[in-house]
Scaffold this motif. Structure first.
Motif, PDB file in Angstrom:
ATOM      1  N   VAL A 182       0.844  -1.198   0.000  1.00  0.00           N
ATOM      2  CA  VAL A 182       0.000   0.000   0.000  1.00  0.00           C
ATOM      3  C   VAL A 182       0.879   1.247   0.000  1.00  0.00           C
ATOM      4  CG1 VAL A 182      -1.683   1.315   1.350  1.00  0.00           C
ATOM      5  CG2 VAL A 182      -1.963  -1.146   1.080  1.00  0.00           C
ATOM      6  N   GLY A 183       1.995   1.197   0.724  1.00  0.00           N
ATOM      7  CA  GLY A 183       2.907   2.340   0.767  1.00  0.00           C
ATOM      8  C   GLY A 183       3.552   2.625  -0.575  1.00  0.00           C
ATOM      9  N   LEU A 184       3.757   1.602  -1.366  1.00  0.00           N
ATOM     10  CA  LEU A 184       4.301   1.809  -2.710  1.00  0.00           C
ATOM     11  C   LEU A 184       3.225   2.252  -3.693  1.00  0.00           C
ATOM     12  CD1 LEU A 184       6.727  -1.228  -3.018  1.00  0.00           C
ATOM     13  CD2 LEU A 184       7.345   1.188  -2.871  1.00  0.00           C
ATOM     14  N   TRP A 185       2.036   1.689  -3.543  1.00  0.00           N
ATOM     15  CA  TRP A 185       0.955   1.962  -4.494  1.00  0.00           C
ATOM     16  C   TRP A 185       0.280   3.296  -4.194  1.00  0.00           C
ATOM     17  CZ3 TRP A 185      -4.611   0.764  -3.669  1.00  0.00           C
ATOM     18  CH2 TRP A 185      -5.358   0.964  -4.819  1.00  0.00           C
ATOM     19  N   ARG A 186      -0.284   3.482  -3.004  1.00  0.00           N
ATOM     20  CA  ARG A 186      -0.981   4.706  -2.589  1.00  0.00           C
ATOM     21  C   ARG A 186      -0.602   5.039  -1.141  1.00  0.00           C
ATOM     22  NH1 ARG A 186      -4.995   6.958  -6.269  1.00  0.00           N
ATOM     23  NH2 ARG A 186      -4.767   5.529  -8.008  1.00  0.00           N
ATOM     24  N   PRO A 187       0.487   5.752  -0.938  1.00  0.00           N
ATOM     25  CA  PRO A 187       0.905   6.062   0.439  1.00  0.00           C
ATOM     26  C   PRO A 187      -0.137   6.850   1.226  1.00  0.00           C
ATOM     27  CG  PRO A 187       2.653   6.590  -1.118  1.00  0.00           C
ATOM     28  CD  PRO A 187       1.450   6.239  -1.916  1.00  0.00           C
ATOM     29  N   SER A 188      -0.988   7.605   0.538  1.00  0.00           N
ATOM     30  CA  SER A 188      -1.987   8.411   1.248  1.00  0.00           C
ATOM     31  C   SER A 188      -2.997   7.538   1.997  1.00  0.00           C
ATOM     32  CB  SER A 188      -2.709   9.336   0.275  1.00  0.00           C
ATOM     33  OG  SER A 188      -3.383   8.587  -0.710  1.00  0.00           O
ATOM     34  N   TYR A 189      -3.152   6.285   1.604  1.00  0.00           N
ATOM     35  CA  TYR A 189      -4.066   5.390   2.310  1.00  0.00           C
ATOM     36  C   TYR A 189      -3.545   5.037   3.704  1.00  0.00           C
ATOM     37  CZ  TYR A 189      -6.712   4.537  -2.002  1.00  0.00           C
ATOM     38  OH  TYR A 189      -7.492   4.665  -3.122  1.00  0.00           O
ATOM     39  N   LEU A 190      -2.260   5.230   3.933  1.00  0.00           N
ATOM     40  CA  LEU A 190      -1.664   4.900   5.224  1.00  0.00           C
ATOM     41  C   LEU A 190      -1.752   6.050   6.236  1.00  0.00           C
ATOM     42  CD1 LEU A 190       1.556   3.025   4.090  1.00  0.00           C
ATOM     43  CD2 LEU A 190      -0.569   2.045   4.935  1.00  0.00           C
ATOM     44  N   LYS A 191      -2.330   7.167   5.827  1.00  0.00           N
ATOM     45  CA  LYS A 191      -2.385   8.330   6.709  1.00  0.00           C
ATOM     46  C   LYS A 191      -3.107   8.034   8.025  1.00  0.00           C
ATOM     47  CE  LYS A 191      -3.830  13.114   6.979  1.00  0.00           C
ATOM     48  NZ  LYS A 191      -4.527  14.208   6.334  1.00  0.00           N
ATOM     49  N   PRO A 192      -4.287   7.392   8.036  1.00  0.00           N
ATOM     50  CA  PRO A 192      -4.939   7.108   9.329  1.00  0.00           C
ATOM     51  C   PRO A 192      -4.090   6.213  10.232  1.00  0.00           C
ATOM     52  CG  PRO A 192      -6.486   6.782   7.526  1.00  0.00           C
ATOM     53  CD  PRO A 192      -5.142   6.991   6.909  1.00  0.00           C
ATOM     54  N   LEU A 193      -3.426   5.228   9.645  1.00  0.00           N
ATOM     55  CA  LEU A 193      -2.565   4.347  10.421  1.00  0.00           C
ATOM     56  C   LEU A 193      -1.376   5.122  10.987  1.00  0.00           C
ATOM     57  CD1 LEU A 193      -1.943   1.446  11.346  1.00  0.00           C
ATOM     58  CD2 LEU A 193      -0.665   1.169   9.212  1.00  0.00           C
ATOM     59  N   PHE A 194      -0.787   5.978  10.178  1.00  0.00           N
ATOM     60  CA  PHE A 194       0.363   6.784  10.613  1.00  0.00           C
ATOM     61  C   PHE A 194      -0.041   7.717  11.754  1.00  0.00           C
ATOM     62  CE2 PHE A 194       2.853  10.676  10.409  1.00  0.00           C
ATOM     63  CZ  PHE A 194       4.149  10.178  10.468  1.00  0.00           C
ATOM     64  N   VAL A 195      -1.147   8.435  11.586  1.00  0.00           N
ATOM     65  CA  VAL A 195      -1.589   9.378  12.620  1.00  0.00           C
ATOM     66  C   VAL A 195      -1.977   8.613  13.890  1.00  0.00           C
ATOM     67  CG1 VAL A 195      -3.364  11.077  13.204  1.00  0.00           C
ATOM     68  CG2 VAL A 195      -2.258  11.156  10.974  1.00  0.00           C
ATOM     69  N   GLY A 196      -2.643   7.489  13.746  1.00  0.00           N
ATOM     70  CA  GLY A 196      -3.010   6.681  14.914  1.00  0.00           C
ATOM     71  C   GLY A 196      -1.795   6.179  15.674  1.00  0.00           C
ATOM     72  N   MET A 197      -0.805   5.676  14.953  1.00  0.00           N
ATOM     73  CA  MET A 197       0.421   5.197  15.601  1.00  0.00           C
ATOM     74  C   MET A 197       1.187   6.354  16.239  1.00  0.00           C
ATOM     75  SD  MET A 197       0.474   1.933  15.314  1.00  0.00           S
ATOM     76  CE  MET A 197       2.151   1.469  15.625  1.00  0.00           C
ATOM     77  N   THR A 198       1.130   7.520  15.614  1.00  0.00           N
ATOM     78  CA  THR A 198       1.779   8.692  16.192  1.00  0.00           C
ATOM     79  C   THR A 198       1.105   9.084  17.499  1.00  0.00           C
ATOM     80  OG1 THR A 198       2.371   9.469  13.978  1.00  0.00           O
ATOM     81  CG2 THR A 198       2.452  11.078  15.747  1.00  0.00           C
ATOM     82  N   LEU A 199      -0.230   9.077  17.522  1.00  0.00           N
ATOM     83  CA  LEU A 199      -0.954   9.402  18.748  1.00  0.00           C
ATOM     84  C   LEU A 199      -0.685   8.391  19.857  1.00  0.00           C
ATOM     85  CD1 LEU A 199      -4.402  10.558  17.343  1.00  0.00           C
ATOM     86  CD2 LEU A 199      -2.709  11.954  18.529  1.00  0.00           C
ATOM     87  N   VAL A 200      -0.559   7.131  19.496  1.00  0.00           N
ATOM     88  CA  VAL A 200      -0.294   6.102  20.500  1.00  0.00           C
ATOM     89  C   VAL A 200       1.116   6.230  21.056  1.00  0.00           C
ATOM     90  CG1 VAL A 200       0.028   3.606  20.785  1.00  0.00           C
ATOM     91  CG2 VAL A 200      -1.999   4.470  19.638  1.00  0.00           C
TER      92      VAL A 200
END
Length: 134
Positions: free
Chosen positions: A51-69
Motif C-alpha cells: 500500500v505504501g508503494l501503491w498509494r501512500p496516502s491510504y496509510l495516513k490514518p494508520l500513521f496518525v493513529g500510531m503517532t498518537l499512540v
C-alpha cells in the motif's frame, strides 16, 4: 505532531513496517514456535509496504493513529532521559566543583575589592582579523 504527513514520509513509514514486522517481529515469533503470528506479521508487513508503494496516502490514518499512540511514550522517555542526564551527570559535576571551590565565573563576593572590573586583553591582529573569524 505531523497531522498531514507527506507521501514520502508515508512511504518511509511503510518501509519501517516491512522492516520491523517482516524482518524482526515475524522471525522472532517463528523462532518461538508461533507460526500463525509470524505469518500474520509477514502478511501485514508486505500488505502495508505494498500500500505504501501503491498509494501512500491510504496509510495516513494508520500513521496518525500510531503517532498518537506513541506520543506519550516519547514524552515520558525524553523527560526521563533529561532527568537522568541532569541528576546523573550535571549535578554530581556541580557538587564536585562546589567542594573543590571552583568559581569559573568569579561570582564570590570580595569585601576587599574596590571594583570587579577586569582589563580587556587586546589582540593586536589589526582590522583584517575581523574578516577572519575562524
Amino acid at each position: 505532531m505531523d497531522w498531514k504527513p507527506s507521501e514520502r514520509k508515508l512511504a518511509g513509514f511503510s518501509e519501517a513496517w516491512l522492516f520491523f514486522l517482516g524482518m524482526i517481529g515475524a522471525p522472532w515469533w517463528a523462532w518461538r514456535g508461533y507460526w500463525v503470528v509470524a505469518a500474520v506479521f509477514w502478511v501485514l508487513a508486505v500488505l502495508v509496504r505494498g500500500v505504501g508503494l501503491w498509494r501512500p496516502s491510504y496509510l495516513k490514518p494508520l500513521f496518525v493513529g500510531m503517532t498518537l499512540v506513541s506520543w506519550p511514550i516519547g514524552v515520558v522517555v525524553s523527560w526521563s532521559a533529561m532527568a537522568l542526564f541532569y541528576f546523573g551527570v550535571i549535578t554530581p559535576v556541580a557538587i564536585v566543583f562546589r567542594l573543590i571551590g571552583r568559581d569559573a565565573l568569579k561570582r564570590k563576593f570580595d569585601r576587599d575589592a574596590t571594583t570587579y572590573w577586569e582589563a580587556c586583553r587586546v589582540d593586536r591582529g589589526g582590522t583584517e582579523r575581523y574578516l577572519k573569524q575562524f
